[in-house]
Design an enzyme around this catalytic site. Structure first.
Site, short mmCIF file in Angstrom:
data_model
loop_
_atom_site.label_atom_id
_atom_site.label_comp_id
_atom_site.label_asym_id
_atom_site.label_seq_id
_atom_site.Cartn_x
_atom_site.Cartn_y
_atom_site.Cartn_z
CB SER A 49 46.01 25.69 76.07
OG SER A 49 45.34 25.96 74.86
CE LYS A 70 43.79 26.66 71.87
NZ LYS A 70 43.32 25.42 71.21
#
Lengths: 309, 309, 309, 309
Positions: free
Chosen positions: D180, D178
């Site tokens: 970000s 992930k």
């Protein structure tokens, strides 16, 4: 930050002896001036606390003219080893106000003399003065021992704002600030703006200790004091005595070792250099890695070229 | 940085009187210790230099115990107005080495005593120590007057690296450094590492002047000296005399005004406050904007609350 | 940024043919969509422009499907070599509004079709939306050719604020923006907020070209196009044609070469790789340094591992 | 980050069913493609988890085409409410490797399907690729469920380096990332460099979801999906179906709401806007503060001006 903490020894401090009572009776804040090493906990190979080696270190530290020690773990053990005239400052900063209050209570129960509360930082985008004043006020309100604010932008990515510090300095249970940012203009401004409150500013590093004293700081929490404790105390004493020329010369010789054990090579270098000076540094816990051979050599040069090895 | 510059007056300095000859004969570097205002040029409404008002300012500045003045434009005019015992430091930093050398030559021809050469920064990603050492060495080699290095990260986004400064301090035509970054640990380290070379470090701001003196700096180039020139000189004198307690008290009162006319409100605030203290600040050139009414009020408070207005 | 510039050829554009007239008559903005290399000027060993080699490069560039070229120097020479259907965008950003207006006028006189105006940045602390809107409005008001805004934080330390761009997009003589920051969320927002104005957003790098097209950009000013011009044009064409899967595959292969000739190794790498692909890169001007042998090898790998060498 | 966590439900997963067995038998990584809300936990006024309201939210979330949910607390409760075809990703990143391993074990015991492990960051100066590769390798080695790397520089001040991710992508129990940070060039490069490993990249925000899909990401963990869950899923579906023009239009309308509930106004805004869309946001825990009235109005405008309110 790390999970395992032990502070099961309950202090004889009764619920009544809160800061409210103390400040009413005494009318004066706890004097925190002086030098503190934030002590490095020795671990065994399995990453548990090595209590025997910790005690060995504490025995040596107690012989040095420190004002006290800063701990984030093992509060109980340190308290037992510490002479009564030394202060025990315990780190109790967590991300939520609630958790900070709970840890502060446990630290006070374990007989910490004072709490060192780092800024929450995970939601740093929302940590404006309003939020931080609210946080610290709640923590200080609920704590039975005095609170020291702690601004450490290198680790938190957040500097406790000047206006928040000025307002918080008026809280009777907030006695001072550890400022590790090293912005000397800011430190001078903070001293100026809070001195009517008998608020005490501690330098967060030995690297700018003389400059901090020159603008009105009253002490320091210095990682380097784990290694060169006597020398850092000497440096503070020279400043307090107004012997600035000698202070400057000693300051020069401490800058490179200090940078090496903090910003440059960090905790692994601090622990390694403790070994060179008769203390138990021990291994670092993962994810911190041991120094490379090249870094180790560079580290040694930082001490030897300044006459310490 | 701005385009229009005038320095047509040729100095009586002959080609033979280069730094090579001087350093051979004298064996000593130009003494640059003391306080310098980087003078703000007054402009007319049409954004041309207002020479009459400039002269008025210079007349007043010449009565103050400055060591000299720093200029980036109007070198000729300033030189004419300046008593012989004052130094004229001329900014000559450009983005290419070639342009810097050319401007340095024009500045020397206009009788600048010394060049203040900011780091190139447009290609800051490539401006490592190797590139910067190469740049400054070429500039200093070719200049007939001494060079002062200039590190100003707030404007350039680049800090001249410590190792580059240490190496450049060995160049006979590089006499010192103006450091505006304000990292007091770095300033102390630079003094320690270059003092065998008789290299002189100047603080780039009045905000950390006491701290800089405390760790071995010998002066400052201070925007605030355009406004509170006598006070900044007093501050330096207190430090030089070892009257640190008085210095600290005066330092406190200068921090907020200094921050206001530099980082906080910038050149428009500097020019505005010059007007309050009897100097001609004049308008700012676009894209700099005049202060808002609210900022103006805040600015005034920074001076009045510290007892200057 | 560098001092020497030549643009003495006067364009046949009469004073009457200003943007005001044009926009009144045509009612439509200049179409700037497509790919532009910001051309690298070849220099001789003595750091003068090497016009012969420049012409050689231009001849090759004119055979590629570029929409035009971006130049910051040698406008006249480039204009002479350029087919009439190609646009010449000339960089004219200076630190003061006045100098920017003057250079813009010279660029327009030398027949630039459009101006690319980088943000002033020396006083970046004061360059808020108000100052920048004021600056660009004055420049666009006075310019006889359209203006493209240019935000390049890696070089200026300053990002042109979104609200300033939105307001400036309403100026009839400001036709678009080159955004080199690479924040794709910002680029998408800018397209959304300005498209009612027929405002055109160009990506400032080939590294995020597909993503930029995916969110509505219409072209790019890409340093890599100096080296792999056909490929960058192919990439743009795949995006315009909606062949996103092929675009993605080509994009992958351009990222490492692009990063290498921009952020990673910079202008020296750009010039070196131009040589590998049949162009004249030539030497860099000091303080830019030639690549080390190790960097040179790494640079080559970035092209060869992606199938270009 | 916060202290109270409950995950006492033990999963039926036997010790034998480790990733080693699974990857041997299945030979394929867990497919994590799709959209996940990192669910916001509703609290009571006394800052305890409000389980009733949590269940209400979960009921609604289970009706949306999410691939799963991300939780950092209340794993047990969420698992009970979640249909079997939905994935439960549990945050388990701590500062020390040891604590991360312990929390990962507890999360797996509570039947998390996958762990989302943020980078340690307190000693960010020492968190180079070597340390981070070592950390994640140990965590993935010891975990009985797959690990997803998590780079979130806005909160940690640290970006997981590209070379570390590439190396870690080869670990059989690390299935994806992930990211970000929102650097789309980096995301594209990561997809290119890891796709031979069947490694899956998830965008860490709805703000750059189209761009991320355009360069090869396969899903997103999006705070905005707590509020506009269907719309974020629609956006992903448009990208997967190659309907890029529609995707772009929907993307535009999600950028401002997304920025508002993340970077701009943070968790308090997320919780407030959940209320507007039929979910229980509830109060924030101190030190997070409620929004000011002015911020609240601005927040509403970000939704209404894009047609969502």
């Amino acid at each position: 930050m790390f999970a395992t903490r032990s502070f099961t020894l309950l202090c004889r401090r009764s619920a009544a002896s809160t800061w409210r009572n103390k400040s009413q009776s005494a009318g004066k804040r706890l004097d925190i001036s002086g030098i503190y090493p934030p002590i490095a906990t020795p671990f065994t190979q399995s990453e548990d606390v090595d209590y025997q080696r910790l005690d060995d270190n504490l025995k040596k530290y107690c012989d040095l003219p420190f004002r006290g020690l800063v701990v984030v773990e093992v509060v109980k053990r340190v308290k037992q080893a510490l002479p009564k005239d030394k202060l025990l400052l315990a780190g109790s900063g967590c991300e939520s106000t609630r958790a900070t209050i709970q840890m502060s209570q446990r630290m006070a129960d374990a007989c910490a003399d004072c709490l060192l509360v780092a800024t929450p930082c995970f939601y740093r985008g929302r940590m404006d003065s309003r939020a931080l004043i609210n946080h610290y006020t709640k923590v200080a309100d609920s704590s039975s021992v005095p609170v020291v604010l702690y601004s450490v932008p290198a680790n938190t990515g957040l500097e406790l704002p000047v206006d928040a510090i000025i307002q918080l300095s008026q809280h009777p249970n907030i006695v001072g600030l550890k400022d590790s940012g090293g912005d000397i203009t800011r430190i001078a401004l903070l001293v100026q703006k809070t001195r009517s409150q008998d608020f005490q500013v501690l330098a967060g590093s030995a690297g700018f200790l003389v400059a901090a004293y020159a603008v009105g700081a009253v002490g320091g929490v210095c990682a380097l004091a784990n290694v060169l404790g006597q020398q850092v105390c000497d440096l503070a004493q020279l400043c307090v005595s107004g012997r600035w020329d000698e202070a400057r010369e000693l300051q020069y010789r401490l800058i490179e070792p200090n940078t090496a054990v903090t910003r440059q090579y960090g905790v692994p270098a601090l622990k390694q250099s403790m070994e060179w000076f008769g203390y138990h540094g021990g291994v670092c816990r993962s994810p911190l890695q041991p120094l490379s051979k090249a870094d180790l050599e560079q580290l040694q040069v930082k001490f030897s070229s300044n006459g310490w090895l």
